[in-house]
Structure formats: structure tokens, C-alpha cells
Design a protein around this motif. Structure first.
Motif, PDB file in Angstrom:
ATOM      1  N   MET A  80       6.235  -4.163  -6.966  1.00 59.10           N
ATOM      2  CA  MET A  80       4.386  -5.051  -6.753  1.00 59.10           C
ATOM      3  C   MET A  80       4.761  -6.580  -6.852  1.00 59.10           C
ATOM      4  O   MET A  80       4.450  -7.190  -5.630  1.00 59.10           O
ATOM      5  CB  MET A  80       3.629  -4.680  -6.971  1.00 59.10           C
ATOM      6  CG  MET A  80       2.998  -3.284  -6.629  1.00 59.10           C
ATOM      7  SD  MET A  80       2.939  -3.344  -5.448  1.00 59.10           S
ATOM      8  CE  MET A  80       2.037  -4.851  -4.764  1.00 59.10           C
TER       9      MET A  80
ATOM     10  N   TYR B 202       5.543  -1.821 -11.237  1.00 56.28           N
ATOM     11  CA  TYR B 202       4.339  -2.801 -11.539  1.00 56.28           C
ATOM     12  C   TYR B 202       5.772  -3.891 -12.387  1.00 56.28           C
ATOM     13  O   TYR B 202       4.854  -5.578 -12.661  1.00 56.28           O
ATOM     14  CB  TYR B 202       3.590  -2.448 -13.258  1.00 56.28           C
ATOM     15  CG  TYR B 202       2.853  -1.783 -12.897  1.00 56.28           C
ATOM     16  CD1 TYR B 202       1.458  -2.275 -12.464  1.00 56.28           C
ATOM     17  CD2 TYR B 202       2.391  -0.501 -12.987  1.00 56.28           C
ATOM     18  CE1 TYR B 202       0.305  -1.408 -11.822  1.00 56.28           C
ATOM     19  CE2 TYR B 202       1.467   0.407 -12.873  1.00 56.28           C
ATOM     20  CZ  TYR B 202       0.170  -0.015 -12.220  1.00 56.28           C
ATOM     21  OH  TYR B 202      -1.027   0.228 -12.092  1.00 56.28           O
TER      22      TYR B 202
ATOM     23  N   ARG C 222       0.360  -0.886   0.301  1.00 56.03           N
ATOM     24  CA  ARG C 222       0.503  -0.034   0.118  1.00 56.03           C
ATOM     25  C   ARG C 222       1.002   1.277   0.383  1.00 56.03           C
ATOM     26  O   ARG C 222       0.333   2.488  -0.911  1.00 56.03           O
ATOM     27  CB  ARG C 222      -1.315   0.105   1.260  1.00 56.03           C
ATOM     28  CG  ARG C 222      -2.271  -0.933   1.703  1.00 56.03           C
ATOM     29  CD  ARG C 222      -3.426  -0.984   2.205  1.00 56.03           C
ATOM     30  NE  ARG C 222      -4.155  -1.911   2.304  1.00 56.03           N
ATOM     31  CZ  ARG C 222      -4.435  -2.792   2.874  1.00 56.03           C
ATOM     32  NH1 ARG C 222      -2.617  -3.733   3.231  1.00 56.03           N
ATOM     33  NH2 ARG C 222      -5.455  -3.650   2.429  1.00 56.03           N
TER      34      ARG C 222
ATOM     35  N   TRP D 139      -4.301   1.969 -11.503  1.00 56.89           N
ATOM     36  CA  TRP D 139      -4.468   1.295 -10.204  1.00 56.89           C
ATOM     37  C   TRP D 139      -5.384   0.237  -9.897  1.00 56.89           C
ATOM     38  O   TRP D 139      -6.387   0.000 -10.015  1.00 56.89           O
ATOM     39  CB  TRP D 139      -4.043   2.019  -8.614  1.00 56.89           C
ATOM     40  CG  TRP D 139      -3.947   0.883  -7.576  1.00 56.89           C
ATOM     41  CD1 TRP D 139      -4.906   1.479  -6.242  1.00 56.89           C
ATOM     42  CD2 TRP D 139      -2.853   0.095  -6.651  1.00 56.89           C
ATOM     43  NE1 TRP D 139      -4.502   0.348  -5.599  1.00 56.89           N
ATOM     44  CE2 TRP D 139      -3.439  -0.820  -5.597  1.00 56.89           C
ATOM     45  CE3 TRP D 139      -1.715  -0.126  -7.764  1.00 56.89           C
ATOM     46  CZ2 TRP D 139      -1.763  -0.710  -5.125  1.00 56.89           C
ATOM     47  CZ3 TRP D 139      -0.892  -0.622  -7.122  1.00 56.89           C
ATOM     48  CH2 TRP D 139      -1.733  -1.345  -6.042  1.00 56.89           C
TER      49      TRP D 139
ATOM     50  N   GLN E  30       1.834   2.514  -3.383  1.00 57.08           N
ATOM     51  CA  GLN E  30       0.847   2.291  -4.317  1.00 57.08           C
ATOM     52  C   GLN E  30       0.747   3.154  -4.370  1.00 57.08           C
ATOM     53  O   GLN E  30       0.262   4.709  -4.822  1.00 57.08           O
ATOM     54  CB  GLN E  30      -0.169   1.548  -4.446  1.00 57.08           C
ATOM     55  CG  GLN E  30      -1.659   2.207  -4.901  1.00 57.08           C
ATOM     56  CD  GLN E  30      -3.045   3.140  -4.281  1.00 57.08           C
ATOM     57  OE1 GLN E  30      -2.732   2.861  -2.461  1.00 57.08           O
ATOM     58  NE2 GLN E  30      -3.645   3.735  -4.727  1.00 57.08           N
TER      59      GLN E  30
ATOM     60  N   GLU F 138       0.693   6.850  -6.895  1.00 54.43           N
ATOM     61  CA  GLU F 138      -0.344   7.716  -7.075  1.00 54.43           C
ATOM     62  C   GLU F 138       0.087   9.536  -6.634  1.00 54.43           C
ATOM     63  O   GLU F 138      -0.245  10.073  -7.542  1.00 54.43           O
ATOM     64  CB  GLU F 138      -1.321   7.749  -6.307  1.00 54.43           C
ATOM     65  CG  GLU F 138      -1.873   6.444  -6.392  1.00 54.43           C
ATOM     66  CD  GLU F 138      -3.274   6.504  -6.775  1.00 54.43           C
ATOM     67  OE1 GLU F 138      -3.583   5.247  -7.819  1.00 54.43           O
ATOM     68  OE2 GLU F 138      -3.445   7.652  -7.646  1.00 54.43           O
TER      69      GLU F 138
END
Length: 547
Positions: free
Chosen positions: A209, A205, A121, A321, A124, A128
Motif C-alpha cells: 500500500m 501495510y 482494492r 482495514w 485489500q 481480507e
């Protein structure tokens, strides 16, 4: 196959699956703990406990039943129910060696899982944040370009105005130059921010992750292996004190050995793999083009009429996302609400069910015809007219099922095209192998022609610069020039296959082949023919036996 590669966009699925695994571990600990209490009572109480922990949904409708961990747990419950009348006290051994150890291990797994998802998270949120900065720099660039264009037009108008003073003209030119300089700086800042975001997105990506997901896979496999060991401890504790029920306990031991962490990971991939391609880089939008006042069809961010295009803050923003919560979808008959890969599998299942039902109805029709013939030849056995309603109903069912088969075949063809088009990024070096026919083809040559025609139609869907005869594996030529390797098994061709593409090899139905290389997950297996020659054939066309 690993989660980081195959399930890169299934954050929620992995979160649910790992939580389910821990819940299963806790359920098993609780099961054994309650069993230590039930062991002191009669067999009826033990059967009641088994009933309590038996999955509520039938195995066909429960996706969790596909995992070997769940299957082993259910089998253990069945074994417990079988020897419920012969129980002896084993509460102390179960409490010490199963409950305490697995409960402690469960707490460790929960902390590790929490750490991995917090890391995901945070990554992420960073992505963002970078995207928001990119949006801000883009809007600033757009705004400065408009101001520069406006200042340039003002300066040009004053320069042509005979009533304007020289000072006003010079001031307007200086203002236009300043605005142009500011637009150029905004452009450089936007380009740098775009490059930085694309680099961060690729790292997110393709590296960050996937590493987190692979850690979760390793954690889940260790948990599954430990849970399998806990299943084994249950049987071993029983065997120490209840030799008379050794046969039932041996069944529990087999169930414990059946836990296959790698296979469970593969099952999860098959259940939830979406088949979608990963998002590409964000394109550069050039808002400085109107400054040149030369309309061009290839201008970025400016319509052909020369007016600047007004964009909202999120007008062209795509969903970046894939881990956010998904909206509730409406289930459709053609399963179009599912991802391409899952839609194809569900349609294939429905088509196989319809074919089985169709074959059943055809067999029933033939049986009714034979019975009618017997009644006509021997009237005392029955009235032939009494069979007419059944024959009519069977014929109606056959027609209905044929229409449904055609409908599902058409949907399946569309789904195959979607899968092939979405696999362009990850499986670009080879085409997807053909699916095996629903039943054995009556003629090998006709089957190969139909198969090649289907492959031709599906290969036209994804965009490609090459023709339909592009080689499936272009790098295999070098492999064939090496010294021949020893077979790792043998296999039998279930269907005829015409190897028309480079790297493939033809085979006849029923032909014995040597297995040279197993399927790497792409649907192709490397074999060697007895008369010589090696190549790749569809895995689904083979019955494989390893040495």
C-alpha cells in the motif's frame, strides 16, 4: 515525507483529494473555455464569470484553500476581476493552448488514478481473503481440540469402567488417538496459516500500500505541476495581446509559480494525519492446551478453570482495514472525535484564539481604567460612573476567558499524551519536542523549568522500559565526532531551551545560532552555538533563515 509513510491509513482521504485535484483541473479547463466565450462580451459578463467560480465558502472554513493550487486559482480569479473593464479578445489562444491540452491531460490522469485505486482494492481483497482463511483454520483447530478432549475423556472413563469390554476400551483409545492426531494437524495448519497471514499483512501495510500511495502522490504532484503550467499559459496568452494589463497578468504568473506540489502534499499530511499506530501481528491462540488437563494462568485460549473458551467467529476480531467508510461522528467541544494529531492541532488553535481574546480584554480593561482616571481628574470630559458597566463586563469576560484557557490547556495536555503514546511505533527513537509557549516567557529559567516539567509529565504516558531521562537521539554521538560541516543557514532562538537529554543542546532566548541540519519532519533542528557545541533543539523555538 511521503503519503505511503504518513498517510498509510487515509485511503478515503487520498481518494477524495486526488478526485478533488482532477475536479479542480476540469473546473479550470471549463473556466477557460467559458472565458473564451465571455471574452467576446463586456466586462460585466467577465466579472459574473469570476463570481461563479470563486469558492463559495470563506478561506478560513475551506480546507482546500490551504493548498497552493487552490490559492493560485483564487488569485487568478481576483486578477481577472481587476482588469475586467480592459479585456480584449484572446479566445483563440486560450482555447488552443489551455483548454484542449489540459482536457486531454485530465483524461490521462483519470485513467492512471483509476488503475492505482483498483490495484489498492485488489490488495485489500486479498488481505481480507487471507484473514478469512485464518479464521477458518482457527475455528477448525478449536473444534478438533474439543473433539480430541472429549474422546480422551470417553476413553479414560471406559478404561476405568469394570463393566466395559476390552474391545470397547481399545476402540475408545483408538478414537481418542485419532482425534488427538487430527487436532495436532489442525494446530500445524493454523500456525502455518497465521504465519502466512502475518507475513502478507506486513507486506500489505509496509510495502504494497505505501508503494501505491506513493504512486498516487507522484501522479497528484505531476497533475498539480501541470495545472500550474496551465495557469502560466493563461497569463502568457493574455500578455501577447493585452500589454496594457501586463501588471495584472504578472500577478497571474506569480500565482502560477506559487503552485508547490510538494508543499501541497505536506499540507494534506498536516490536515489529515491521524497519529494512530499501525496494527500489530495477530497473536497465536493455542486451543490444544486443555488436552494436557493442567490449568495454567499462561494458557492461550483456555480459561483457568480448564473449560474451553467459546469464541464466536468474529468475537476478537479487530478492525484490520483502515480504508473502510467511517461512521458519522458527533463533534465535541474538546475535539475528542478527531484523531490524536488533529485533536492536538485544533486544541492548540483554540487555545491561541482564547489567549488573543484574553489579551484584548486585558488591554481594553487598562484603557477603561485610564479613561476613568482622566474623567475623575477632569469631570467636564465625562462621568466616571458611566464606565463602570463596561469595566464590569470586561472583568467578567476576562474571568470567563481565563477559565476557558485553563480548560483548553488541560485538554491539550491530554491530547499531547495521546499523541506521544501513539507515536511509540514510528517515533520511538526520540521524544516529541516541546511546543513553544503561548507568549514569550518573562524569565528564561522559569520557562525552562516549566518546559522540562511538562515534558516529564507527557513522557510518563507511553509505556517504556527506560527512564524519563532517556536520550532523545542516541545515534548522534557518532555524527558529532565527524569533521564539522559548513552551516546551511542561521537562526535565532525565540525562546529559552534547556537541553537536558542526550543529543540536545541548551540555548538562550535571542541567541544567534548556525543552522547545521534542517528539520526532517520530527520537530527537531540541528544547530551550532558560536561558543562551540552542536545539538538538536525544537524547531518551533527557532526563527530560521537558509543561506
Amino acid at each position: 515525507m511521503d503519503w505511503g509513510t504518513e498517510l498509510w491509513d487515509q485511503f478515503e482521504v487520498l481518494e477524495r483529494h486526488t478526485q478533488w485535484g482532477l475536479d479542480l483541473l476540469d473546473r479550470y479547463v471549463k473556466f477557460v473555455k467559458e472565458r473564451t466565450e465571455v471574452e467576446q462580451a463586456y466586462a460585466k459578463q467577465l466579472r459574473s464569470l469570476v463570481k461563479k467560480y470563486m469558492p463559495k465558502r470563506p478561506g478560513k472554513d475551506d480546507p482546500e484553500s490551504k493548498f497552493s493550487q487552490q490559492q493560485s486559482f483564487v488569485q487568478i480569479l481576483q486578477e481577472v476581476n481587476d482588469f475586467a473593464g480592459q479585456r480584449e479578445l484572446v479566445a483563440e489562444n486560450l482555447s488552443v493552448h489551455v483548454c484542449l491540452e489540459l482536457a486531454k491531460y485530465s483524461q490521462e490522469m483519470k485513467q492512471e488514478r483509476k488503475m492505482h485505486f483498483q490495484e489498492g482494492r485488489r490488495a485489500q481483497q486479498q488481505l481480507e481473503s487471507g484473514f478469512k482463511q485464518l479464521e477458518n483454520s482457527k475455528r477448525k483447530f478449536e473444534r478438533d481440540c474439543r473433539e480430541a478432549e472429549k474422546a480422551a475423556q470417553t476413553a479414560e472413563r471406559l478404561d476405568q469402567d469394570i463393566n466395559a469390554t476390552k474391545a470397547d476400551v481399545e476402540k475408545a483409545k483408538q478414537q481418542a488417538h485419532l482425534r488427538s492426531h487430527m487436532a495436532e494437524e489442525s494446530k500445524n495448519e493454523y500456525a502455518a496459516q497465521l504465519q502466512r497471514f502475518n507475513r502478507d499483512q506486513a507486506h500489505f501495510y509496509f510495502s504494497q500500500m505505501p508503494q501505491i500511495f506513493n504512486k498516487l502522490q507522484d501522479m497528484d504532484e505531476r497533475r498539480a505541476t501541470h495545472l500550474g503550467a496551465g495557469y502560466r499559459l493563461l497569463s502568457e496568452a493574455e500578455l501577447q495581446v493585452v500589454p496594457i494589463i501586463a501588471k495584472c497578468l504578472e500577478g497571474m504568473k506569480v500565482a502560477a509559480d506559487a503552485v508547490d506540489a510538494k508543499n501541497d502534499s505536506q499540507v494534506l499530511i498536516e490536515l489529515h494525519k491521524s497519529g494512530f499506530a499501525r496494527p500489530g501481528d495477530v497473536e497465536f491462540e493455542d486451543f490444544s492446551q486443555p488436552m494436557n488437563r493442567v490449568p495454567s494462568d499462561s494458557s492461550l485460549g483456555t480459561p483457568s478453570d480448564g473449560r474451553p473458551e467459546l469464541r464466536g467467529p468474529g468475537r476478537s476480531r479487530a478492525k484490520r482495514w483502515p480504508f473502510s467508510k467511517k461512521n458519522k461522528t458527533v463533534v465535541t467541544e474538546d475535539f475528542s472525535h478527531l484523531p490524536p494529531e488533529q485533536q492536538r492541532k485544533r486544541l492548540q488553535q483554540q487555545l491561541e484564539e482564547r489567549n488573543r481574546e484574553l489579551q484584548k480584554e486585558i488591554d481594553q480593561r487598562e484603557a477603561l481604567k485610564k479613561m476613568k482616571d482622566v474623567y475623575e481628574k477632569t469631570p467636564q470630559m465625562g462621568d466616571p460612573a458611566s464606565l463602570e458597566p463596561q469595566i464590569t463586563e470586561t472583568l467578567n469576560n476576562i474571568e470567563r476567558l481565563k477559565l476557558e484557557v485553563q480548560k483548553y490547556e488541560a485538554w491539550l495536555a491530554e491530547a499531547e499524551s495521546r499523541v506521544l503514546s501513539n507515536r511509540g511505533d514510528t517515533l520511538g527513537r526520540h521524544t516529541r519536542p516541546p511546543d513553544p509557549p503561548a507568549s514569550a516567557p518573562p524569565d528564561s529559567s522559569s520557562n525552562s523549568n516549566n518546559g522540562s516539567q511538562d515534558n516529564k509529565e507527557s513522557s510518563e504516558e507511553p509505556p517504556s522500559e527506560e527512564g524519563q531521562d532517556a536520550p532523545i537521539y542516541t545515534e548522534f554521538d557518532e555524527d558529532f565526532e565527524e569533521e564539522p560541516a559548513s552551516p546551511i543557514g542561521h537562526c535565532v532562538a525565540i525562546y529559552h531551551f534547556e537541553g537536558s537529554s542526550e543529543g540536545t543542546i541548551s540555548m538562550a532566548e535571542g541567541e544567534d545560532l548556525s543552522l547545521m541540519e534542517e528539520d526532517k519532519g520530527d520537530g527537531w533542528t540541528r544547530v551550532r552555538r558560536k561558543q562551540g557545541g552542536e545539538g538538536y533543539v525544537p524547531t518551533s523555538y527557532l526563527r530560521v533563515t537558509l543561506n
